[in-house]
Design a protein around this motif. Structure first.
Motif, PDB file in Angstrom:
ATOM      1  N   VAL A  78      -2.558 -18.325   3.834  1.00  0.00           N
ATOM      2  CA  VAL A  78      -2.753 -17.652   2.369  1.00  0.00           C
ATOM      3  C   VAL A  78      -3.893 -17.549   2.257  1.00  0.00           C
ATOM      4  CG1 VAL A  78      -2.817 -18.388   0.681  1.00  0.00           C
ATOM      5  CG2 VAL A  78      -1.011 -19.150   1.626  1.00  0.00           C
ATOM      6  N   GLN A  79      -5.018 -17.864   2.570  1.00  0.00           N
ATOM      7  CA  GLN A  79      -6.438 -17.676   2.361  1.00  0.00           C
ATOM      8  C   GLN A  79      -6.911 -16.115   2.778  1.00  0.00           C
ATOM      9  OE1 GLN A  79      -8.298 -18.454   0.090  1.00  0.00           O
ATOM     10  NE2 GLN A  79      -6.425 -19.676  -0.366  1.00  0.00           N
ATOM     11  N   LEU A  80      -6.169 -16.167   4.233  1.00  0.00           N
ATOM     12  CA  LEU A  80      -6.451 -14.674   4.665  1.00  0.00           C
ATOM     13  C   LEU A  80      -5.883 -13.511   3.977  1.00  0.00           C
ATOM     14  CD1 LEU A  80      -6.434 -15.852   8.606  1.00  0.00           C
ATOM     15  CD2 LEU A  80      -8.693 -15.392   7.614  1.00  0.00           C
ATOM     16  N   ALA A  81      -4.612 -13.988   3.883  1.00  0.00           N
ATOM     17  CA  ALA A  81      -3.719 -12.952   2.882  1.00  0.00           C
ATOM     18  C   ALA A  81      -4.930 -12.651   1.680  1.00  0.00           C
ATOM     19  CB  ALA A  81      -2.386 -12.667   2.882  1.00  0.00           C
ATOM     20  N   LYS A  82      -5.419 -13.227   1.104  1.00  0.00           N
ATOM     21  CA  LYS A  82      -5.945 -12.514   0.120  1.00  0.00           C
ATOM     22  C   LYS A  82      -7.751 -11.793  -0.066  1.00  0.00           C
ATOM     23  CE  LYS A  82      -4.201 -17.083  -2.486  1.00  0.00           C
ATOM     24  NZ  LYS A  82      -4.893 -17.804  -3.344  1.00  0.00           N
ATOM     25  N   GLN A 113      -8.204  -3.345  -0.317  1.00  0.00           N
ATOM     26  CA  GLN A 113      -8.392  -2.490  -1.664  1.00  0.00           C
ATOM     27  C   GLN A 113      -6.995  -2.690  -1.717  1.00  0.00           C
ATOM     28  OE1 GLN A 113     -10.830   0.742  -1.614  1.00  0.00           O
ATOM     29  NE2 GLN A 113     -12.652  -0.914  -1.302  1.00  0.00           N
ATOM     30  N   ILE A 114      -6.253  -3.514  -2.374  1.00  0.00           N
ATOM     31  CA  ILE A 114      -5.061  -3.707  -2.600  1.00  0.00           C
ATOM     32  C   ILE A 114      -4.449  -4.576  -2.989  1.00  0.00           C
ATOM     33  CG2 ILE A 114      -2.398  -4.690  -2.057  1.00  0.00           C
ATOM     34  CD1 ILE A 114      -3.631  -3.429   0.870  1.00  0.00           C
ATOM     35  N   ASP A 115      -4.639  -4.204  -4.988  1.00  0.00           N
ATOM     36  CA  ASP A 115      -4.086  -5.158  -5.518  1.00  0.00           C
ATOM     37  C   ASP A 115      -2.707  -5.667  -6.439  1.00  0.00           C
ATOM     38  OD1 ASP A 115      -4.342  -3.223  -6.885  1.00  0.00           O
ATOM     39  OD2 ASP A 115      -5.705  -3.343  -8.295  1.00  0.00           O
ATOM     40  N   ASN A 116      -1.684  -4.786  -5.904  1.00  0.00           N
ATOM     41  CA  ASN A 116      -0.596  -4.913  -5.896  1.00  0.00           C
ATOM     42  C   ASN A 116       0.444  -6.052  -5.830  1.00  0.00           C
ATOM     43  OD1 ASN A 116      -0.886  -2.880  -3.913  1.00  0.00           O
ATOM     44  ND2 ASN A 116       1.073  -2.403  -4.141  1.00  0.00           N
ATOM     45  N   VAL A 117      -0.157  -7.160  -5.017  1.00  0.00           N
ATOM     46  CA  VAL A 117       0.228  -8.299  -4.547  1.00  0.00           C
ATOM     47  C   VAL A 117      -0.729  -9.229  -5.569  1.00  0.00           C
ATOM     48  CG1 VAL A 117       0.002  -6.743  -2.100  1.00  0.00           C
ATOM     49  CG2 VAL A 117      -1.933  -8.726  -3.021  1.00  0.00           C
ATOM     50  N   ASP A 118       0.395 -10.772  -4.577  1.00  0.00           N
ATOM     51  CA  ASP A 118       0.139 -12.011  -5.693  1.00  0.00           C
ATOM     52  C   ASP A 118       0.514 -12.890  -3.969  1.00  0.00           C
ATOM     53  OD1 ASP A 118       0.740 -14.132  -6.935  1.00  0.00           O
ATOM     54  OD2 ASP A 118       2.227 -13.997  -7.758  1.00  0.00           O
ATOM     55  N   ILE A 119      -0.495 -13.455  -3.766  1.00  0.00           N
ATOM     56  CA  ILE A 119      -0.205 -14.364  -2.648  1.00  0.00           C
ATOM     57  C   ILE A 119      -0.442 -15.709  -3.122  1.00  0.00           C
ATOM     58  CG2 ILE A 119      -1.715 -14.189  -0.655  1.00  0.00           C
ATOM     59  CD1 ILE A 119      -2.351 -11.547  -0.390  1.00  0.00           C
ATOM     60  N   TYR A 130       0.538  -0.918   0.038  1.00  0.00           N
ATOM     61  CA  TYR A 130       0.212  -0.190   0.018  1.00  0.00           C
ATOM     62  C   TYR A 130       0.877   1.254  -0.023  1.00  0.00           C
ATOM     63  CZ  TYR A 130      -3.377   3.768   1.023  1.00  0.00           C
ATOM     64  OH  TYR A 130      -4.226   4.599   1.378  1.00  0.00           O
ATOM     65  N   ALA A 131       1.951   0.975   1.274  1.00  0.00           N
ATOM     66  CA  ALA A 131       2.260   2.797   0.729  1.00  0.00           C
ATOM     67  C   ALA A 131       3.917   2.761  -0.005  1.00  0.00           C
ATOM     68  CB  ALA A 131       3.949   2.402   2.058  1.00  0.00           C
ATOM     69  N   SER A 132       4.343   1.206  -0.519  1.00  0.00           N
ATOM     70  CA  SER A 132       5.117   1.954  -1.755  1.00  0.00           C
ATOM     71  C   SER A 132       4.439   1.486  -3.414  1.00  0.00           C
ATOM     72  CB  SER A 132       6.020   1.146  -1.523  1.00  0.00           C
ATOM     73  OG  SER A 132       6.108  -0.487  -1.556  1.00  0.00           O
ATOM     74  N   GLY A 133       3.711   0.997  -3.320  1.00  0.00           N
ATOM     75  CA  GLY A 133       3.217   1.108  -4.561  1.00  0.00           C
ATOM     76  C   GLY A 133       3.902  -0.087  -5.425  1.00  0.00           C
ATOM     77  N   ARG A 134       4.621  -0.389  -4.612  1.00  0.00           N
ATOM     78  CA  ARG A 134       5.208  -1.761  -5.708  1.00  0.00           C
ATOM     79  C   ARG A 134       5.303  -3.264  -5.777  1.00  0.00           C
ATOM     80  NH1 ARG A 134      11.420  -0.630  -4.965  1.00  0.00           N
ATOM     81  NH2 ARG A 134      11.584  -2.607  -6.129  1.00  0.00           N
ATOM     82  N   GLN A 135       4.964  -3.882  -6.110  1.00  0.00           N
ATOM     83  CA  GLN A 135       4.199  -5.228  -6.488  1.00  0.00           C
ATOM     84  C   GLN A 135       5.089  -6.315  -5.287  1.00  0.00           C
ATOM     85  OE1 GLN A 135       1.683  -6.187  -8.604  1.00  0.00           O
ATOM     86  NE2 GLN A 135       2.093  -8.167  -7.887  1.00  0.00           N
ATOM     87  N   ILE A 136       4.247  -6.525  -4.608  1.00  0.00           N
ATOM     88  CA  ILE A 136       5.035  -7.619  -3.396  1.00  0.00           C
ATOM     89  C   ILE A 136       3.778  -9.217  -3.539  1.00  0.00           C
ATOM     90  CG2 ILE A 136       5.121  -7.881  -1.227  1.00  0.00           C
ATOM     91  CD1 ILE A 136       4.563  -4.677  -0.851  1.00  0.00           C
TER      92      ILE A 136
END
Length: 189
Positions: free
Chosen positions: A95-99, A106-112, A79-85
């Protein structure tokens, strides 16, 4: 059966809760459950890592979080960096909770996704790897995160972990120096 947060499928009865928590000047809502690490609050070590981690001088590229749990570190930094994580954990419930937490914040720059340490990560050249390693899984697992991390980093990439002194920080620092040629304590609290 004994359940641990570092197991793939904890069998403890569900005890789902959702609560607010502020990280990096942003209010998040986290849903947690039994069978995951620090289900009642963002643990102190994770908060220290989040507050002290600097993404501004990293090389280009993705960030990898190993052992993301329900997601506070990766989601706050994404969220803070805008970087893909890319965020991974061996615990399917986590994993399901993190998703779910990524969606509800509303954070979509993640691949969990599920990964036993680096077994299914998607890259070979991360800008940095972050971890609040599963200390209770044992020294072997913590050292594996350090040792194998080297081959997944760019030449100028970094590995940042948080460990209490009494839980093995000196041996982890020694292992990092052996593997990377150097290690520095970024913050001591």
């Amino acid at each position: 059966m004994t359940n641990h947060y570092y197991q793939t499928n904890p069998e403890s009865p569900h005890d789902i809760s959702t609560w607010p928590f502020e990280l990096l000047d942003q209010k998040f809502r986290f849903t947690t459950d039994s069978g995951v690490f620090s289900k009642g609050t963002v643990d102190y070590g994770s908060r220290v890592l989040i507050q002290t981690f600097s993404w501004q001088n990293l090389p280009e590229g993705k960030i990898l979080e190993v052992g993301c749990g329900y997601g506070p570190i990766g989601l706050a930094i994404a969220y803070a960096s805008g970087r893909q994580i890319e965020m991974t954990d061996v615990n399917e419930r986590a994993v399901q909770l993190a998703k779910q937490n990524a969606r509800q914040n509303q954070i979509d720059n993640v691949d969990i996704h599920f990964s036993d340490i680096y077994s299914t990560v998607h890259e070979k050249n991360y800008a940095t790897i972050l971890s609040n390693p599963p200390i209770r899984a044992g020294k072997r697992v913590v050292h594996q995160i350090i040792e194998e991390g080297y081959q997944y980093l760019q030449k100028t990439g970094t590995l940042t972990i948080v460990i209490q002194k009494k839980q093995g920080a000196p041996s982890a620092q020694k292992k990092m120096t052996e593997v990377f040629g150097n290690a520095a304590i970024v913050k001591k609290r």
